[in-house]
Design a protein around this motif. Structure first.
Motif, PDB file in Angstrom:
ATOM      1  N   VAL A  17       1.134  -1.567  -0.249  1.00  0.00           N
ATOM      2  CA  VAL A  17       0.197   0.163   0.257  1.00  0.00           C
ATOM      3  C   VAL A  17       1.210   1.317   0.150  1.00  0.00           C
ATOM      4  CG1 VAL A  17      -1.645   1.514   1.692  1.00  0.00           C
ATOM      5  CG2 VAL A  17      -2.035  -1.508   1.090  1.00  0.00           C
ATOM      6  N   GLU A  18       1.909   1.406   1.146  1.00  0.00           N
ATOM      7  CA  GLU A  18       2.926   2.667   1.215  1.00  0.00           C
ATOM      8  C   GLU A  18       4.473   1.758  -0.018  1.00  0.00           C
ATOM      9  OE1 GLU A  18       5.508   4.271   3.856  1.00  0.00           O
ATOM     10  OE2 GLU A  18       3.323   3.848   5.034  1.00  0.00           O
ATOM     11  N   VAL A  19       4.275   2.527  -0.651  1.00  0.00           N
ATOM     12  CA  VAL A  19       5.276   2.306  -1.659  1.00  0.00           C
ATOM     13  C   VAL A  19       5.982   3.479  -1.599  1.00  0.00           C
ATOM     14  CG1 VAL A  19       6.673   2.577  -3.872  1.00  0.00           C
ATOM     15  CG2 VAL A  19       3.960   2.552  -3.874  1.00  0.00           C
ATOM     16  N   ILE A  20       7.667   2.326  -0.695  1.00  0.00           N
ATOM     17  CA  ILE A  20       8.726   2.496  -0.587  1.00  0.00           C
ATOM     18  C   ILE A  20       9.909   2.255  -1.584  1.00  0.00           C
ATOM     19  CG2 ILE A  20      10.209   2.012   1.328  1.00  0.00           C
ATOM     20  CD1 ILE A  20       8.268   0.852   2.777  1.00  0.00           C
ATOM     21  N   LYS A  24       6.809  -1.952  -5.074  1.00  0.00           N
ATOM     22  CA  LYS A  24       5.147  -1.883  -5.396  1.00  0.00           C
ATOM     23  C   LYS A  24       4.565  -3.123  -5.432  1.00  0.00           C
ATOM     24  CE  LYS A  24       1.007   0.575  -6.243  1.00  0.00           C
ATOM     25  NZ  LYS A  24       0.487   1.445  -6.980  1.00  0.00           N
ATOM     26  N   HIS A  25       4.865  -3.989  -6.013  1.00  0.00           N
ATOM     27  CA  HIS A  25       4.688  -5.393  -6.742  1.00  0.00           C
ATOM     28  C   HIS A  25       6.047  -6.015  -5.553  1.00  0.00           C
ATOM     29  CE1 HIS A  25       2.490  -2.690  -9.674  1.00  0.00           C
ATOM     30  NE2 HIS A  25       1.820  -3.297  -9.141  1.00  0.00           N
ATOM     31  N   PHE A  26       5.110  -7.592  -4.996  1.00  0.00           N
ATOM     32  CA  PHE A  26       6.074  -8.297  -5.256  1.00  0.00           C
ATOM     33  C   PHE A  26       5.590  -9.742  -5.570  1.00  0.00           C
ATOM     34  CE2 PHE A  26       6.671  -4.713  -2.635  1.00  0.00           C
ATOM     35  CZ  PHE A  26       8.213  -5.028  -1.756  1.00  0.00           C
ATOM     36  N   TRP A  70      -1.688  -8.073  -7.533  1.00  0.00           N
ATOM     37  CA  TRP A  70      -1.008  -6.802  -8.555  1.00  0.00           C
ATOM     38  C   TRP A  70      -2.069  -5.521  -8.552  1.00  0.00           C
ATOM     39  CZ3 TRP A  70       3.159  -9.462 -11.786  1.00  0.00           C
ATOM     40  CH2 TRP A  70       3.971 -10.336 -10.608  1.00  0.00           C
ATOM     41  N   GLN A  71      -2.599  -4.292  -7.613  1.00  0.00           N
ATOM     42  CA  GLN A  71      -3.380  -3.416  -7.624  1.00  0.00           C
ATOM     43  C   GLN A  71      -2.935  -2.407  -8.874  1.00  0.00           C
ATOM     44  OE1 GLN A  71      -6.068  -4.131  -6.646  1.00  0.00           O
ATOM     45  NE2 GLN A  71      -4.941  -6.184  -6.191  1.00  0.00           N
TER      46      GLN A  71
END
Length: 71
Positions: A17-20, A24-26, A70-71
Motif C-alpha cells: 500500500v505504501e510504496v517504499i 510496489k509489486h511483490f 497486483w493493483q
C-alpha cells in the motif's frame, strides 16, 4: 484484513500500500515450514529490481500494509 492460508503463500502476488523506494509489486518466492507445518520463513521478491526480503507472513494479513494481487 486479508485472508490467506499459509499453504497458499508460495507464488502469491502482493501490492504494498505504501510504496517504499519505488517498490510496489511483490511475489512470494520461498516458504519454509517446520515439522508441524507452521511457516518459519517467508521470502518476498520485488518485481521491479528482484530484491529479496524476509518478512513475517502474518504482516500480509494487514490490509493497511498489503493488498492481495497486483493493483
Amino acid at each position: 484484513m486479508n485472508r490467506i492460508h499459509p499453504k497458499k503463500l508460495l507464488h502469491s502476488k502482493w501490492t504494498r500500500v505504501e510504496v517504499i523506494n519505488k517498490l510496489k509489486h511483490f511475489n512470494i518466492i520461498k516458504v519454509k515450514y517446520d515439522e508441524e507445518q507452521n511457516v518459519i520463513e517467508c521470502i518476498i521478491r520485488a518485481e521491479m529490481n528482484a530484491q529479496e526480503f524476509a518478512i513475517n507472513w502474518r504482516d500480509l494479513k494487514n490490509s493497511q500494509l498489503w493488498q492481495i494481487g497486483w493493483q
